[in-house]
Structures are given as C-alpha cells and as structure tokens.
Scaffold this active site. Sequence first.
Site, PDB file in Angstrom:
ATOM      1  N   GLU A  66      99.772  16.468  12.576  1.00 13.74           N
ATOM      2  CA  GLU A  66     101.148  16.868  12.251  1.00 13.74           C
ATOM      3  C   GLU A  66     101.733  17.770  13.325  1.00 13.74           C
ATOM      4  O   GLU A  66     102.898  17.628  13.707  1.00 13.74           O
ATOM      5  CB  GLU A  66     101.172  17.589  10.888  1.00 13.74           C
ATOM      6  CG  GLU A  66     100.968  16.624   9.729  1.00 13.74           C
ATOM      7  CD  GLU A  66     100.945  17.318   8.365  1.00 13.74           C
ATOM      8  OE1 GLU A  66     101.431  18.462   8.259  1.00 13.74           O
ATOM      9  OE2 GLU A  66     100.420  16.706   7.410  1.00 13.74           O
ATOM     10  N   LYS A  92      93.000   5.046   5.068  1.00 11.29           N
ATOM     11  CA  LYS A  92      92.127   6.174   4.747  1.00 11.29           C
ATOM     12  C   LYS A  92      91.184   5.813   3.591  1.00 11.29           C
ATOM     13  O   LYS A  92      90.003   6.153   3.612  1.00 11.29           O
ATOM     14  CB  LYS A  92      92.967   7.419   4.425  1.00 11.29           C
ATOM     15  CG  LYS A  92      93.590   8.003   5.707  1.00 11.29           C
ATOM     16  CD  LYS A  92      94.422   9.248   5.458  1.00 11.29           C
ATOM     17  CE  LYS A  92      94.979   9.776   6.787  1.00 11.29           C
ATOM     18  NZ  LYS A  92      96.039  10.781   6.590  1.00 11.29           N
ATOM     19  N   ARG A 122     109.677   4.410   7.851  1.00  9.90           N
ATOM     20  CA  ARG A 122     108.784   5.477   8.276  1.00  9.90           C
ATOM     21  C   ARG A 122     108.040   6.089   7.084  1.00  9.90           C
ATOM     22  O   ARG A 122     106.839   6.282   7.104  1.00  9.90           O
ATOM     23  CB  ARG A 122     109.593   6.551   9.013  1.00  9.90           C
ATOM     24  CG  ARG A 122     108.882   7.891   9.229  1.00  9.90           C
ATOM     25  CD  ARG A 122     107.602   7.699  10.011  1.00  9.90           C
ATOM     26  NE  ARG A 122     107.017   8.909  10.552  1.00  9.90           N
ATOM     27  CZ  ARG A 122     106.143   9.685   9.935  1.00  9.90           C
ATOM     28  NH1 ARG A 122     105.786   9.430   8.705  1.00  9.90           N
ATOM     29  NH2 ARG A 122     105.612  10.720  10.568  1.00  9.90           N
TER      30      ARG A 122
END
Lengths: 258, 258
Positions: free
Chosen positions: B198, B168, B157
């Site tokens: 988030e 990005k 993760r």
Amino acid sequence: MNFLEPSTVLDLQNIRDELVKMEDTIIFDFIERSHFARCSGVYQANNAEVDIPNFDGSFLDWSLMQIEIVHSQLRRFESPDQTPFFPNHILKPILPSINYPKVLASYDAEINYNTKIKNLYIDHIVPMIAKRSGEQKEQMGSVTMIDIETLQNLSRRIHFGKFVAEAKYQSNKELYKKLILEKDVNGIMENITNSQVEEKILERLRVKAQVYGVDPTNKEGERKITPEYLVRIYRDFVIPMTKEVEVEYLLRRLEDEK
Amino acid sequence: MNFLEPSTVLDLQNIRDELVKMEDTIIFDFIERSHFARCSGVYQANNAEVDIPNFDGSFLDWSLMQIEIVHSQLRRFESPDQTPFFPNHILKPILPSINYPKVLASYDAEINYNTKIKNLYIDHIVPMIAKRSGEQKEQMGSVTMIDIETLQNLSRRIHFGKFVAEAKYQSNKELYKKLILEKDVNGIMENITNSQVEEKILERLRVKAQVYGVDPTNKEGERKITPEYLVRIYRDFVIPMTKEVEVEYLLRRLEDEK
C-alpha cells in the site's frame, strides 16, 4: 476557463491552448489502445462473427452509431466543436438546448471529415500504435470502446480547423476575400500555414511522448508510445487534415457574407 | 500480454501489474474531469432542467444506464473484471460469448459496490478534482461523459479485489478456511493487508501526479491534479473499498467448496 466561452472562442491563443489540451487526451487514448492487438475484425464490414441484424457496416460502425445515439441525447452534437460520424442517425437531446451564439459559418456542419478520419485511423494509425498484429477476439469490445473515444477526439481536433479558419478570416478579411474570390487554394494554404507553430507542436509532442509513454516510477519498463510514431501521426495526418478542413471552410466563407 | 489470460489471471504479480496500469487510466480521467466545474445538477435526482420521461434518477444515472445498455451489447459485462451499475437493464451481447473459464467464485456478480462507488465519487472525489464549484450548465453533457468513464474505471479497480482475494485464498486455503469458519473479519482483514504494498502504491501515485499533472513543456503551467488529493483518494477511498470487496468475497468463499 472553458474553451466555448462565446466571447473568446475565436481568440487564436485560446484555440491554441485548447489544441494543446487535446494533445494530452489523444496521447492518453493512444496509450490505452496500445495495450491491445490490432484486431482487424473490428473494422471489417459484415464480419460473419458479429451478428448485427439489418446492418451493413463493421462492428466499430455499429457501436459508434449506438454511442452517438446516446451522446446526441446528452446534447453532444449541439456543441459547435462536435461532429457526428452518423449525422443521419442521431437523436434530439433530452437536455434543454444551449443558447449558443453562432460563431462559425452557417454551413459548418456540412464540413464533415469523419469518414476520412475513420479510414485514416484504421489504415494508418492503428497499425502504428497497436503493438501486436493479430485478433485477440475476446477483446473486440474493449478495443471498440477505446477506438470510439480516440476517433471522437481525433475528430474534434481535426474539425477544430473550422475555429482556426474563422479566427484567421476575421483577423484579415480583405486578404481572405481576395483569395477566396480568386479560388486561390495555394494562396489560402500558404496564409493559414504557420511553420513555426507546427514545429513547436511536433517538438512538444516529442517531449510528451517521452514523459507520458513510460511509467515514471519504472523508466526501464515498456514504452507505450514512441515519440517517432506520435510525431509521424501528427505531421503526416492530423495537421494536414486540419488544414484541409480550414481550406474547405474558407473557400465557402463568402456564402455567409451576403 | 493481456490481463485476462486464464492461465495467469490469478497470478498476484499479474494482478498488481494490471492495478498499476489502471492507476494511469484513473489519473487521466481525473485530469479530464478537472477541466470542468462541479456541476451538481448532473447528480441531482429529478432535476427539473432535465426532461427524462419515466425515469426517477439523476441525469448521470440515466446516461450511465444508456451507455451500459450499449456496452452490454459489446459484451462488456461478460468479462469477469466488469461490474454493471444497472445489472437489471443491460442487454445480451451481439458478439458471440467468450468461453472463459470461471476463475472467480460462483457468487462474484452478487458483490456489487457500484452504488457505493457512485455516491463516494459524487460526494468526495468530484469536490476534490473539479477545480471550481458552480454549475456550467452548458457542459452537463461533457461532464457526464467523463464521469461515466471515471466511474467505470474506479469500479473496475475496486472490484479487482475479487481477483486479489481469490489469488490469496488459493495461495493459503488452510488459513483462510479457518478464518472464514470463525467469521474472523479482523483476521481476514489483517491477512489481506500488505502495508508495504500500500505504501508503494501511494508513493508511486505521488510521482505520477507530479509528472502527469502538469504540461511537461510548460512546468509553470496550471497543475491539473495534486499529489495530495490523489493520495487521499486512494488512501481513504479506493484502497479501503477494494479491501471491503476482498473481505466480502472471502467471507462467502466456502459456499463454493462443497
């Protein structure tokens, strides 16, 4: 509370609570497995694509054996609820032995359904839970790791029949002694079967598959396991095989009564 | 669909879908771990109760290394989403190599937060999810096996930040090149942070902990993981460390642009 507490390990309610916990573990394993294709190459003995020197089995067999060799050193197979797939290859633990009282009959390790469980898993369960057929060769490692987890958990569930059988034997020795002496397999099967408990298990599995099988924040999303398949796997395979273990265990139970 | 499909592996939506799937895996691991006590003996280097010849670390370290040695032979660490805890001890795969195009920068394997992740897990996460303190010595093996699973999934993760960062970077090279040349860590952090995403993650975790944390057929039963702890683990540890990985990855990104 931990299942293996010697004073309560043969308490039938305690055993059933542990079986309920195991349902979740097995469902989570099925969900992890559902993300991958069937990958029959993993299960094929002497697959030319896998170069394992001096080994005759499948890639899964080899990997499972390696993992069992590590786990045996972590003392996994000293625990009476663990049954190795490769009992002749495991090693001694590096942890000190557990002074665990013998709760099962002396022959318990001889009752080992793992080969049968593995074949059942490969032939019947994988085709139900792996959504796609096909190979996904680059995923062979991931598939194998999940298969090992799932097989170990199915094995623990099915061999739990030994605890169930011992608890039932202790609770009615007269009856079981008579049935065992008469080698009355049907009579034993009848007495260990509790249709109400089985129906409750299947009912609970339907609910769990509904709840765990879909992302709770996106209920329109992909369904990872269907209640139908989960119920079928338990009704047709897991429950009957657990009862087979119970019957085999009970049939030999008088060996330990001398 | 499989995450590592080369054509879509840097698609940000695809990466986010995979992160959502991982949440379930990590929650299931936490639930398995919650059944056991804290067992600090597992994490203690040179614990006198564990007799490991020629080894300086903890029982967990030794076990994790053994498992990684097996997994490396199953090709685990050829996959760009896998990061070993013991890179100097792993072996060559027995499966043929995957011809996977290089999607991350050449230095990606050098970004390895596993020691940090392990310490974080032992010091902060275990005390939150293991319900009882104490040792449960006879369960050291079981605890270690679950810890290994959990650590591997947390590691995957957190190192997923590399894919996020690369995606990005690809989507706005001009901006990131400028920030990287100026060594503008704060500017990079600002640009990779999406507070809305988030907040959505934390909101979803609250729901998942509610749903998965309790037996759906016995909602009055024991709660295995609380939304509060799960949110705290992600908000205070998992998300910030993923972003640390992203920043470190981006800061070096121009090494690969020559």
